[in-house]
Design a protein around this motif. Sequence first.
Motif, PDB file in Angstrom:
ATOM      1  N   ILE A  45      36.709 101.907 133.669  1.00 47.65           N
ATOM      2  CA  ILE A  45      37.892 101.420 133.205  1.00 47.65           C
ATOM      3  C   ILE A  45      37.567 100.544 132.167  1.00 47.65           C
ATOM      4  O   ILE A  45      36.491  99.569 132.203  1.00 47.65           O
ATOM      5  CB  ILE A  45      38.857 100.970 134.015  1.00 47.65           C
ATOM      6  CG1 ILE A  45      38.302  99.905 135.005  1.00 47.65           C
ATOM      7  CG2 ILE A  45      39.327 102.054 134.953  1.00 47.65           C
ATOM      8  CD1 ILE A  45      39.459  99.324 136.080  1.00 47.65           C
ATOM      9  N   LEU A  46      38.433 100.372 130.968  1.00 46.20           N
ATOM     10  CA  LEU A  46      38.314  99.188 130.028  1.00 46.20           C
ATOM     11  C   LEU A  46      39.597  98.277 130.249  1.00 46.20           C
ATOM     12  O   LEU A  46      40.741  98.955 130.143  1.00 46.20           O
ATOM     13  CB  LEU A  46      38.363  99.899 128.878  1.00 46.20           C
ATOM     14  CG  LEU A  46      38.141  98.805 127.302  1.00 46.20           C
ATOM     15  CD1 LEU A  46      37.672  99.792 126.156  1.00 46.20           C
ATOM     16  CD2 LEU A  46      39.280  98.096 126.965  1.00 46.20           C
ATOM     17  N   TRP A  47      39.198  97.028 130.749  1.00 46.44           N
ATOM     18  CA  TRP A  47      40.484  95.920 130.843  1.00 46.44           C
ATOM     19  C   TRP A  47      41.128  95.704 129.497  1.00 46.44           C
ATOM     20  O   TRP A  47      40.404  95.098 128.619  1.00 46.44           O
ATOM     21  CB  TRP A  47      39.988  94.858 131.538  1.00 46.44           C
ATOM     22  CG  TRP A  47      39.815  95.223 133.062  1.00 46.44           C
ATOM     23  CD1 TRP A  47      38.568  95.468 133.766  1.00 46.44           C
ATOM     24  CD2 TRP A  47      40.764  95.199 134.160  1.00 46.44           C
ATOM     25  NE1 TRP A  47      38.687  95.859 135.059  1.00 46.44           N
ATOM     26  CE2 TRP A  47      40.192  95.609 135.288  1.00 46.44           C
ATOM     27  CE3 TRP A  47      42.024  95.054 134.079  1.00 46.44           C
ATOM     28  CZ2 TRP A  47      40.935  95.834 136.494  1.00 46.44           C
ATOM     29  CZ3 TRP A  47      42.829  95.242 135.191  1.00 46.44           C
ATOM     30  CH2 TRP A  47      42.066  95.722 136.429  1.00 46.44           C
ATOM     31  N   PHE A  99      34.499  93.450 129.892  1.00 42.10           N
ATOM     32  CA  PHE A  99      35.556  94.013 130.004  1.00 42.10           C
ATOM     33  C   PHE A  99      35.627  95.366 130.400  1.00 42.10           C
ATOM     34  O   PHE A  99      36.516  96.194 130.631  1.00 42.10           O
ATOM     35  CB  PHE A  99      36.296  93.832 128.701  1.00 42.10           C
ATOM     36  CG  PHE A  99      35.810  94.529 127.567  1.00 42.10           C
ATOM     37  CD1 PHE A  99      35.807  95.905 127.410  1.00 42.10           C
ATOM     38  CD2 PHE A  99      35.190  93.617 126.583  1.00 42.10           C
ATOM     39  CE1 PHE A  99      35.319  96.288 126.393  1.00 42.10           C
ATOM     40  CE2 PHE A  99      34.464  94.187 125.509  1.00 42.10           C
ATOM     41  CZ  PHE A  99      34.464  95.725 125.191  1.00 42.10           C
ATOM     42  N   ILE A 100      34.400  95.880 130.980  1.00 44.25           N
ATOM     43  CA  ILE A 100      34.421  97.336 131.413  1.00 44.25           C
ATOM     44  C   ILE A 100      34.109  97.348 132.919  1.00 44.25           C
ATOM     45  O   ILE A 100      33.116  96.456 133.227  1.00 44.25           O
ATOM     46  CB  ILE A 100      33.325  98.098 130.689  1.00 44.25           C
ATOM     47  CG1 ILE A 100      33.526  98.159 129.433  1.00 44.25           C
ATOM     48  CG2 ILE A 100      32.946  99.590 131.646  1.00 44.25           C
ATOM     49  CD1 ILE A 100      34.752  99.179 129.023  1.00 44.25           C
ATOM     50  N   ASP A 101      34.556  98.075 133.897  1.00 43.84           N
ATOM     51  CA  ASP A 101      34.250  98.253 135.101  1.00 43.84           C
ATOM     52  C   ASP A 101      33.835  99.794 135.493  1.00 43.84           C
ATOM     53  O   ASP A 101      34.452 100.461 135.014  1.00 43.84           O
ATOM     54  CB  ASP A 101      35.343  97.777 136.155  1.00 43.84           C
ATOM     55  CG  ASP A 101      35.425  96.384 136.224  1.00 43.84           C
ATOM     56  OD1 ASP A 101      34.235  95.601 136.372  1.00 43.84           O
ATOM     57  OD2 ASP A 101      36.511  95.996 136.947  1.00 43.84           O
ATOM     58  N   ARG A 102      32.639  99.878 136.177  1.00 39.69           N
ATOM     59  CA  ARG A 102      32.328 101.177 136.196  1.00 39.69           C
ATOM     60  C   ARG A 102      32.663 101.199 137.849  1.00 39.69           C
ATOM     61  O   ARG A 102      32.413 100.462 138.538  1.00 39.69           O
ATOM     62  CB  ARG A 102      30.931 101.529 136.296  1.00 39.69           C
ATOM     63  CG  ARG A 102      30.380 103.090 136.754  1.00 39.69           C
ATOM     64  CD  ARG A 102      29.003 103.266 136.111  1.00 39.69           C
ATOM     65  NE  ARG A 102      27.974 102.551 136.654  1.00 39.69           N
ATOM     66  CZ  ARG A 102      27.292 102.926 137.705  1.00 39.69           C
ATOM     67  NH1 ARG A 102      27.398 104.147 138.270  1.00 39.69           N
ATOM     68  NH2 ARG A 102      26.308 102.073 138.107  1.00 39.69           N
ATOM     69  N   LEU A 103      33.464 102.118 138.504  1.00 43.69           N
ATOM     70  CA  LEU A 103      34.182 102.313 139.506  1.00 43.69           C
ATOM     71  C   LEU A 103      33.386 103.020 140.758  1.00 43.69           C
ATOM     72  O   LEU A 103      32.502 104.018 140.217  1.00 43.69           O
ATOM     73  CB  LEU A 103      35.578 102.868 139.591  1.00 43.69           C
ATOM     74  CG  LEU A 103      36.301 102.076 138.356  1.00 43.69           C
ATOM     75  CD1 LEU A 103      37.736 102.710 138.570  1.00 43.69           C
ATOM     76  CD2 LEU A 103      36.204 100.591 138.727  1.00 43.69           C
TER      77      LEU A 103
END
Length: 321
Positions: A39-41, A63-67
């Motif tokens: 996701i990109l916040w 600002f990116i999270d890999r889930l």
Amino acid sequence: MEKPSNLLLKVSRRLFANLDEQEKFIEALMNPQPFSPSILWCQEKPEISPLTVETPTSWQPQFIDRLSLGEKPGKHPLHEKGYFYCLDFSSVFAATTFLAISQSVYVVFDMCAAPGGKSIFAWRALQPELLISNEVIGKRLGMLISNLKRCQINPSAVVNRDSSIFAQMFPDSSNLVIVDAPCTGQSLLAKGEKAPGCFHPTAINKSANRQKRIIANSAKLVSPQGYLAYMTCTYSPEENEQVCEWFLERFPHFQAIEISLLAQYQSRLTTMPCYRMFPQDRLGAGAFTVLFKNTNEDGEEPKKVDLNTISSLYIYQNIKK
């Protein structure tokens, strides 16, 4: 597992000198496994994530999270409220080249924008004064507009014209032009999707010719000292390194920029700085990416896009003065 086609075997041999890597690549396409979502916040990232997050790679932005595998971010209430945008981690890899741009960016022009991930990434990373997202395929416009609206991307505008129109109307106008080029989509196979004929030479050549036309038109929009980002989600060299070599022969005032963050992903098929992610790396289905700089220095500021002229082309805009 069924036997790989001769065309797939041929591509794997061109991409990898090592037999073990060839086999891993073929296995990733013939027996696809799920990848972690990312996701990109679009808004400030909460200190405690509402979703389970994997350890970040060395190159992904804050600002990116890999889930974690199995997370379904699109179903989270914050998604509907526009807090974040869901995108494939291969897209994060491809857009990471934008982080090498250190100067102020006034205009970003995304030439092949739907569904909007690269546009939103550029907006978040570079905070331009204007983001223009073009999509030539009419049926893809709804998704692009909906994503820009939901994520409250401002200032942004959507247009729907062929790249040749903008090359004529707005030369030297944009500090960054993004070409996420239409391609044969070979990496879809690594996601378990279908891409009929994607390794056939006729499809590859047709795609490469279209990419050359789009990148040549897009180059004309780039301001002196501005940037052109080229990327695909396919593996064949004809659509990647060979398009870039063709481009540099015809536009010698552009040069490919080294992206130190991605050095470990340097393509072995050329000495030009350009970068590849493969599905056997287990981060994403695959991508090719390169950042060119227009080395022209004619002493001029970028030509301001005449908003009155271009606003007649807008089919959606969110530009708050």
